[in-house]
Design a protein around this motif. Structure first.
Motif, PDB file in Angstrom:
ATOM      1  N   ARG A 197     -42.456 -77.378  55.525  1.00 42.61           N
ATOM      2  CA  ARG A 197     -43.179 -77.372  54.257  1.00 42.61           C
ATOM      3  C   ARG A 197     -42.547 -76.365  53.313  1.00 42.61           C
ATOM      4  NH1 ARG A 197     -48.794 -76.587  55.436  1.00 42.61           N
ATOM      5  NH2 ARG A 197     -48.865 -78.819  55.690  1.00 42.61           N
ATOM      6  N   TYR A 245     -42.295 -74.735  49.184  1.00 42.36           N
ATOM      7  CA  TYR A 245     -43.124 -74.407  48.029  1.00 42.36           C
ATOM      8  C   TYR A 245     -42.227 -73.933  46.900  1.00 42.36           C
ATOM      9  CZ  TYR A 245     -46.758 -72.174  45.198  1.00 42.36           C
ATOM     10  OH  TYR A 245     -47.603 -71.820  44.176  1.00 42.36           O
ATOM     11  N   ILE A 255     -44.756 -78.662  48.148  1.00 40.50           N
ATOM     12  CA  ILE A 255     -45.893 -78.317  47.303  1.00 40.50           C
ATOM     13  C   ILE A 255     -45.343 -77.590  46.082  1.00 40.50           C
ATOM     14  CG2 ILE A 255     -48.029 -76.978  47.124  1.00 40.50           C
ATOM     15  CD1 ILE A 255     -48.195 -77.221  50.232  1.00 40.50           C
ATOM     16  N   LYS A 269     -47.469 -82.558  46.731  1.00 43.75           N
ATOM     17  CA  LYS A 269     -48.738 -82.030  46.238  1.00 43.75           C
ATOM     18  C   LYS A 269     -48.451 -81.072  45.100  1.00 43.75           C
ATOM     19  CE  LYS A 269     -52.939 -79.739  47.824  1.00 43.75           C
ATOM     20  NZ  LYS A 269     -53.646 -79.213  48.997  1.00 43.75           N
ATOM     21  N   GLN A 278     -50.032 -67.199  47.929  1.00 40.24           N
ATOM     22  CA  GLN A 278     -49.771 -68.638  47.968  1.00 40.24           C
ATOM     23  C   GLN A 278     -49.463 -69.085  49.405  1.00 40.24           C
ATOM     24  OE1 GLN A 278     -51.288 -69.074  45.385  1.00 40.24           O
ATOM     25  NE2 GLN A 278     -49.948 -70.371  44.173  1.00 40.24           N
ATOM     26  N   LYS A 331     -52.563 -69.683  51.321  1.00 40.08           N
ATOM     27  CA  LYS A 331     -53.227 -70.935  50.925  1.00 40.08           C
ATOM     28  C   LYS A 331     -52.496 -72.174  51.450  1.00 40.08           C
ATOM     29  CE  LYS A 331     -55.354 -69.718  46.529  1.00 40.08           C
ATOM     30  NZ  LYS A 331     -55.351 -69.998  45.093  1.00 40.08           N
ATOM     31  N   TYR A 332     -51.157 -72.160  51.391  1.00 40.59           N
ATOM     32  CA  TYR A 332     -50.396 -73.396  51.596  1.00 40.59           C
ATOM     33  C   TYR A 332     -49.497 -73.412  52.821  1.00 40.59           C
ATOM     34  CZ  TYR A 332     -52.206 -73.934  46.925  1.00 40.59           C
ATOM     35  OH  TYR A 332     -53.047 -74.006  45.848  1.00 40.59           O
TER      36      TYR A 332
END
Length: 142
Positions: free
Chosen positions: A6, A8, A35, A71, A83, A86-87
């Protein structure tokens, strides 16, 4: 298989242009899921001293509709550890024009403690929202 699970990235994404698209597409090439944080209007006002031309909800909708984005979220902080909480990403992507910046040097240290890699991507030369922003009578001109 991609290097990261993942990823960001975060930015204003005002007056969306090819530099924004390149950053997002280059980030997505390295992660399974991407994200994208779109900086809230009040956040931008707090550190840039100006309000984005395009409202945050519209910027989020534009970013959410890019094929490479899994997202899109509104970001209310520049603190990347918040962040991360959260992610839960394992890589963060940023333009290489931020390399050497004191805030990003600290971010690298903070995220390394949590096994998150900061990846600097090449900035698209010759284009920026700030450079495009010539406001006259509440309108954007050339």
């Amino acid at each position: 298989m991609k290097k990261f699970k993942r990823g960001y990235t975060q930015g204003v994404f005002d007056m969306f242009h090819v530099g924004h698209l390149n950053l997002i597409n280059n980030a997505k090439k390295q992660c399974e899921s991407l994200i994208v944080g779109v900086n809230a209007d009040e956040l931008v006002q707090s550190y840039k001293g100006k309000v984005p031309v395009i409202a945050q909800q519209n910027r989020q909708e534009i970013v959410a509709n890019i094929k490479a984005v899994d997202k899109a979220v509104i970001a209310y902080t520049l603190d990347k550890t918040e962040q991360l909480d959260k992610y839960n990403f394992d890589a963060i992507f940023i333009g290489d024009d931020w390399k050497g910046d004191a805030r990003w040097e600290q971010t690298i240290k903070d995220l390394a403690k949590r096994d998150v890699e900061v990846v600097f991507l090449p900035r698209t030369q010759g284009v920026s929202s700030t450079g495009m922003r010539i406001v006259k009578d509440e309108r954007v001109d050339e």
